[in-house]
Design a protein around this motif. Structure first.
Motif, PDB file in Angstrom:
ATOM      1  N   ALA A 259     -14.800 -27.107  12.439  1.00  0.00           N
ATOM      2  CA  ALA A 259     -14.689 -26.860  10.997  1.00  0.00           C
ATOM      3  C   ALA A 259     -13.312 -26.312  10.641  1.00  0.00           C
ATOM      4  N   VAL A 260     -12.784 -25.412  11.471  1.00  0.00           N
ATOM      5  CA  VAL A 260     -11.448 -24.866  11.218  1.00  0.00           C
ATOM      6  C   VAL A 260     -10.400 -25.958  11.366  1.00  0.00           C
ATOM      7  N   LEU A 261     -10.494 -26.748  12.412  1.00  0.00           N
ATOM      8  CA  LEU A 261      -9.518 -27.810  12.617  1.00  0.00           C
ATOM      9  C   LEU A 261      -9.560 -28.841  11.492  1.00  0.00           C
ATOM     10  N   ASP A 262     -10.729 -29.052  10.916  1.00  0.00           N
ATOM     11  CA  ASP A 262     -10.846 -29.973   9.784  1.00  0.00           C
ATOM     12  C   ASP A 262     -10.149 -29.439   8.534  1.00  0.00           C
ATOM     13  N   VAL A 263     -10.194 -28.133   8.323  1.00  0.00           N
ATOM     14  CA  VAL A 263      -9.646 -27.536   7.102  1.00  0.00           C
ATOM     15  C   VAL A 263      -8.201 -27.060   7.258  1.00  0.00           C
ATOM     16  N   LEU A 264      -7.732 -26.853   8.486  1.00  0.00           N
ATOM     17  CA  LEU A 264      -6.414 -26.264   8.711  1.00  0.00           C
ATOM     18  C   LEU A 264      -5.265 -27.030   8.042  1.00  0.00           C
ATOM     19  N   PRO A 265      -5.201 -28.359   8.129  1.00  0.00           N
ATOM     20  CA  PRO A 265      -4.092 -29.045   7.455  1.00  0.00           C
ATOM     21  C   PRO A 265      -4.065 -28.815   5.940  1.00  0.00           C
ATOM     22  N   SER A 266      -5.212 -28.825   5.299  1.00  0.00           N
ATOM     23  CA  SER A 266      -5.221 -28.588   3.844  1.00  0.00           C
ATOM     24  C   SER A 266      -4.868 -27.138   3.525  1.00  0.00           C
ATOM     25  N   LEU A 267      -5.289 -26.200   4.364  1.00  0.00           N
ATOM     26  CA  LEU A 267      -4.904 -24.802   4.161  1.00  0.00           C
ATOM     27  C   LEU A 267      -3.392 -24.630   4.292  1.00  0.00           C
ATOM     28  N   PHE A 268      -2.798 -25.289   5.289  1.00  0.00           N
ATOM     29  CA  PHE A 268      -1.352 -25.157   5.454  1.00  0.00           C
ATOM     30  C   PHE A 268      -0.615 -25.774   4.271  1.00  0.00           C
ATOM     31  N   ARG A 269      -1.145 -26.864   3.724  1.00  0.00           N
ATOM     32  CA  ARG A 269      -0.532 -27.460   2.531  1.00  0.00           C
ATOM     33  C   ARG A 269      -0.616 -26.487   1.351  1.00  0.00           C
ATOM     34  N   GLU A 270      -1.757 -25.852   1.208  1.00  0.00           N
ATOM     35  CA  GLU A 270      -1.936 -24.857   0.143  1.00  0.00           C
ATOM     36  C   GLU A 270      -0.971 -23.684   0.336  1.00  0.00           C
ATOM     37  N   PHE A 271      -0.838 -23.215   1.575  1.00  0.00           N
ATOM     38  CA  PHE A 271       0.092 -22.135   1.883  1.00  0.00           C
ATOM     39  C   PHE A 271       1.528 -22.527   1.531  1.00  0.00           C
ATOM     40  N   LEU A 272       1.951 -23.716   1.961  1.00  0.00           N
ATOM     41  CA  LEU A 272       3.323 -24.141   1.686  1.00  0.00           C
ATOM     42  C   LEU A 272       3.580 -24.268   0.188  1.00  0.00           C
ATOM     43  N   ALA A 273       2.585 -24.738  -0.569  1.00  0.00           N
ATOM     44  CA  ALA A 273       2.734 -24.823  -2.026  1.00  0.00           C
ATOM     45  C   ALA A 273       2.879 -23.425  -2.626  1.00  0.00           C
ATOM     46  N   ASP A 274       2.058 -22.477  -2.161  1.00  0.00           N
ATOM     47  CA  ASP A 274       2.167 -21.096  -2.642  1.00  0.00           C
ATOM     48  C   ASP A 274       3.509 -20.488  -2.250  1.00  0.00           C
ATOM     49  N   ARG A 275       3.940 -20.761  -1.043  1.00  0.00           N
ATOM     50  CA  ARG A 275       5.215 -20.215  -0.591  1.00  0.00           C
ATOM     51  C   ARG A 275       6.380 -20.787  -1.392  1.00  0.00           C
ATOM     52  N   ASP A 276       6.301 -22.070  -1.717  1.00  0.00           N
ATOM     53  CA  ASP A 276       7.335 -22.664  -2.568  1.00  0.00           C
ATOM     54  C   ASP A 276       7.319 -22.039  -3.962  1.00  0.00           C
ATOM     55  N   ALA A 277       6.125 -21.749  -4.472  1.00  0.00           N
ATOM     56  CA  ALA A 277       5.994 -21.195  -5.821  1.00  0.00           C
ATOM     57  C   ALA A 277       6.359 -19.718  -5.893  1.00  0.00           C
ATOM     58  N   TYR A 278       5.953 -18.925  -4.885  1.00  0.00           N
ATOM     59  CA  TYR A 278       6.105 -17.468  -4.958  1.00  0.00           C
ATOM     60  C   TYR A 278       7.092 -16.897  -3.949  1.00  0.00           C
ATOM     61  N   GLY A 279       7.427 -17.673  -2.933  1.00  0.00           N
ATOM     62  CA  GLY A 279       8.304 -17.186  -1.877  1.00  0.00           C
ATOM     63  C   GLY A 279       7.584 -16.227  -0.948  1.00  0.00           C
ATOM     64  N   ASP A 280       8.246 -15.887   0.148  1.00  0.00           N
ATOM     65  CA  ASP A 280       7.670 -14.932   1.095  1.00  0.00           C
ATOM     66  C   ASP A 280       7.446 -13.574   0.443  1.00  0.00           C
ATOM     67  N   ALA A 281       8.377 -13.174  -0.424  1.00  0.00           N
ATOM     68  CA  ALA A 281       8.240 -11.880  -1.109  1.00  0.00           C
ATOM     69  C   ALA A 281       7.020 -11.871  -2.025  1.00  0.00           C
ATOM     70  N   GLY A 282       6.743 -12.984  -2.674  1.00  0.00           N
ATOM     71  CA  GLY A 282       5.568 -13.072  -3.541  1.00  0.00           C
ATOM     72  C   GLY A 282       4.273 -13.007  -2.755  1.00  0.00           C
ATOM     73  N   ILE A 283       4.252 -13.644  -1.604  1.00  0.00           N
ATOM     74  CA  ILE A 283       3.066 -13.586  -0.745  1.00  0.00           C
ATOM     75  C   ILE A 283       2.858 -12.152  -0.264  1.00  0.00           C
ATOM     76  N   GLU A 284       3.937 -11.495   0.139  1.00  0.00           N
ATOM     77  CA  GLU A 284       3.841 -10.105   0.587  1.00  0.00           C
ATOM     78  C   GLU A 284       3.373  -9.196  -0.549  1.00  0.00           C
ATOM     79  N   ALA A 285       3.859  -9.421  -1.756  1.00  0.00           N
ATOM     80  CA  ALA A 285       3.442  -8.610  -2.904  1.00  0.00           C
ATOM     81  C   ALA A 285       1.954  -8.787  -3.191  1.00  0.00           C
ATOM     82  N   ARG A 286       1.453 -10.004  -3.097  1.00  0.00           N
ATOM     83  CA  ARG A 286       0.012 -10.251  -3.285  1.00  0.00           C
ATOM     84  C   ARG A 286      -0.794  -9.515  -2.211  1.00  0.00           C
ATOM     85  N   HIS A 287      -0.267  -9.509  -0.991  1.00  0.00           N
ATOM     86  CA  HIS A 287      -0.936  -8.819   0.112  1.00  0.00           C
ATOM     87  C   HIS A 287      -0.992  -7.323  -0.171  1.00  0.00           C
ATOM     88  N   GLN A 288       0.128  -6.750  -0.580  1.00  0.00           N
ATOM     89  CA  GLN A 288       0.174  -5.310  -0.886  1.00  0.00           C
ATOM     90  C   GLN A 288      -0.781  -4.959  -2.011  1.00  0.00           C
TER      91      GLN A 288
END
Length: 134
Positions: free
Chosen positions: A86-115
């Motif tokens: 199940a994880v291997l089936d979803v991992l590529p789409s999760l990584f695509r979602e991550f890369l889209a978020d990273r492009d939109a918010y940057g590493d600093a934006g991801i870190e800010a959401r985490h904080q």
């Protein structure tokens, strides 16, 4: 790093992990990806961020609401998706979602959401079918 080439590799890796890792597990894919990103980062002056891996762990923690030193991204995904396939089936789409978020918010934006989400406090499920790392 060329995201399209990486995502193609990730699709192939998740579809047939034993061809790359000799195992059908999320853990083996995690080890493969870590080695891949370290190798790419070795040639990039910006390090892991340039390799496409920067922010991934923080993004997974925010996405799934788990932030604890005993929980790797692989364990978090196994907890929420029940088994390796199940994880291997979803991992590529999760990584695509991550890369889209990273492009939109940057590493600093991801870190800010985490904080904002965790405010420095650990958060892990009280019960899980996953095993604590060795």
């Amino acid at each position: 790093m060329d995201n399209a080439r990486f995502l193609d590799l990730l699709d192939r890796l998740c579809r047939r992990p034993a061809m790359f890792t000799n195992a059908h597990t999320v853990e083996s894919v995690s080890v493969f990806l870590t080695g891949y990103f370290i190798g790419v980062a070795d040639g990039a002056p910006e390090g892991l961020e340039a390799a496409g891996y920067g922010g991934w762990m923080r993004w997974v923690e925010v996405r799934y609401g788990v932030f604890h030193p005993a929980w790797s991204w692989a364990r978090i995904l196994l907890h929420h998706h029940d088994d390796d396939r199940a994880v291997l089936d979803v991992l590529p789409s999760l990584f695509r979602e991550f890369l889209a978020d990273r492009d939109a918010y940057g590493d600093a934006g991801i870190e800010a959401r985490h904080q904002e989400r965790f405010r420095g406090r650990a958060s892990a499920p009280g019960r899980t079918h996953t095993v604590d790392p060795g």
